[in-house]
Design an enzyme around this catalytic site. Structure first.
Site, mmCIF file in Angstrom:
data_model
loop_
_atom_site.group_PDB
_atom_site.id
_atom_site.type_symbol
_atom_site.label_atom_id
_atom_site.label_comp_id
_atom_site.label_asym_id
_atom_site.label_seq_id
_atom_site.Cartn_x
_atom_site.Cartn_y
_atom_site.Cartn_z
ATOM 1 C CE LYS A 170 -5.817 4.553 6.138
ATOM 2 N NZ LYS A 170 -7.173 2.961 7.048
ATOM 3 N NE ARG A 203 -3.072 -0.152 1.414
ATOM 4 C CZ ARG A 203 -3.663 0.652 1.552
ATOM 5 N NH1 ARG A 203 -4.093 1.966 2.044
ATOM 6 N NH2 ARG A 203 -3.864 1.490 -0.422
HETATM 7 N N1 LIG Z 1 -6.318 -3.629 3.651
HETATM 8 C C1 LIG Z 1 -6.227 -2.285 3.555
HETATM 9 N N2 LIG Z 1 -6.589 -1.694 2.899
HETATM 10 C C2 LIG Z 1 -6.677 -0.266 2.595
HETATM 11 N N3 LIG Z 1 -6.920 0.580 1.646
HETATM 12 C C3 LIG Z 1 -7.286 1.621 2.103
HETATM 13 S S1 LIG Z 1 -7.293 2.759 1.462
HETATM 14 C C4 LIG Z 1 -7.497 3.731 2.861
HETATM 15 C C5 LIG Z 1 -6.231 5.157 2.861
HETATM 16 O O1 LIG Z 1 -6.630 6.020 3.704
HETATM 17 O O2 LIG Z 1 -5.085 4.453 2.293
HETATM 18 C C6 LIG Z 1 -9.159 4.972 2.062
HETATM 19 C C7 LIG Z 1 -9.332 5.374 2.842
HETATM 20 C C8 LIG Z 1 -10.909 5.950 1.846
HETATM 21 C C9 LIG Z 1 -10.608 6.671 1.210
HETATM 22 C C10 LIG Z 1 -9.530 6.932 0.741
HETATM 23 C C11 LIG Z 1 -8.343 5.839 0.840
HETATM 24 N N4 LIG Z 1 -6.849 1.139 3.299
HETATM 25 C C12 LIG Z 1 -6.090 0.053 4.180
HETATM 26 C C13 LIG Z 1 -6.629 -0.322 4.547
HETATM 27 O O3 LIG Z 1 -6.530 -0.165 6.463
HETATM 28 N N5 LIG Z 1 -5.822 -2.162 5.036
#
Ligand SMILES: Nc1nc2[nH]c(S[C@@H](C(=O)O)c3ccccc3)nc2c(=O)[nH]1
Length: 264
Positions: A205, A239
């Protein structure tokens, strides 16, 4: 929890009931590296992404869940906010619902309750499209997050979701600045008072990118440091993209935390 992104372009024939072999191979690899859960999701959380049509999401996700349950007997988590997808994937054998929108969509909460599946409740204000517009809390972010999650637990319980079917997630990167994210991890143990298992997602991230100045493909070392800190502060599900390395970081952390021989 290994991340399996199932995007439209990963299908050979336009996504009609085809299961992309690369998705199955990727899942197999993550399970071989020690993943306990595979998190299957479209790109519904990308900021500014146009909402995915329900049928398109069903075509994309359901065949993959069916194949994973059939081929690997893995615990399959479904990353969705759509009631129809919750219902269909639960029937297809999914083992958990991971809705970054906290079942706020019309019908999602009742679909989750009806499915009887465990649900991850994650903190996010607003929607992925606008959540990063200067997020601001007029109190310490960990208090805001703890209160938000406590309220969601109460609301979901009132709707019939049993407490032992709930997991909590502070939502790193969702409506938070880097400072918010770092402070949230530093104070992560405060969320354990809610008595529910903590799931965290920090892998690759921007909080890593902004602190270390690393592009997304060079964020694994920073991510491993965050995984060790998260486990030490009470996280029980991580995750992640790179399962093997994080399994080693977690096992190394446990070796230290469980060491209790007073002397040789
Ligand atoms: N429970 C849980 N589910 C999740 N799904 C995601 S998508 C995120 C990424 O970078 O994977 C993301 C955020 C923004 C844009 C693309 C992808 N992040 C989480 C989390 O932090 N917790």
């Amino acid at each position: 929890m290994g991340i399996l992104n199932v995007t439209p372009d990963s299908f050979s024939d336009g996504g009609r009931h085809a299961v992309p072999d690369d998705a199955l191979r990727h899942a197999e690899q993550m399970l071989a590296e020690g993943a306990a859960i595979i998190d299957v999701g479209g790109e519904s959380t990308r900021p500014g992404a146009e909402p995915v049509a329900v049928q398109q999401e069903l075509d994309r996700v359901v065949p993959v869940v069916e194949a994973l349950v059939r081929e690997f007997d893995a615990l399959v988590s479904v990353d969705t906010s759509t009631p129809e997808v919750i219902q269909a994937t639960a029937l297809a054998g999914a083992g958990m619902i991971n809705d970054v929108r906290n079942l706020r969509r019309e019908g999602a909460l009742s679909a989750a309750v009806a499915s009887g599946l465990p649900v991850c409740l994650m903190h996010m204000l607003g929607e992925p499209g606008d959540m990063q517009d200067a997020p601001h809390y007029n109190r310490p972010v960990e208090e805001a997050v703890a209160d938000f999650l406590a309220q969601r637990v109460t609301a979901c319980e009132a709707a019939g979701l049993r407490r032992e079917r709930m997991l909590l997630d502070p939502g790193f990167g969702f409506a938070k600045t880097v400072a918010h994210n770092l402070r949230l991890l530093k104070q992560l143990d405060r969320l354990t008072v809610l008595g529910l298992p903590l799931l965290v997602g920090m892998s690759r991230k921007s909080m890593i990118g902004k602190v270390l100045g690393r592009p997304v493909e060079e964020r694994l070392p920073g991510g491993l440091a965050l995984s060790a800190l998260a486990v030490e502060r009470g996280a029980r599900i991580l995750r992640v993209h790179d399962v093997g390395p994080h399994v080693d970081a977690v096992n190394m952390t446990w070796a230290v935390l469980e060491e209790d021989s007073p002397h040789d």
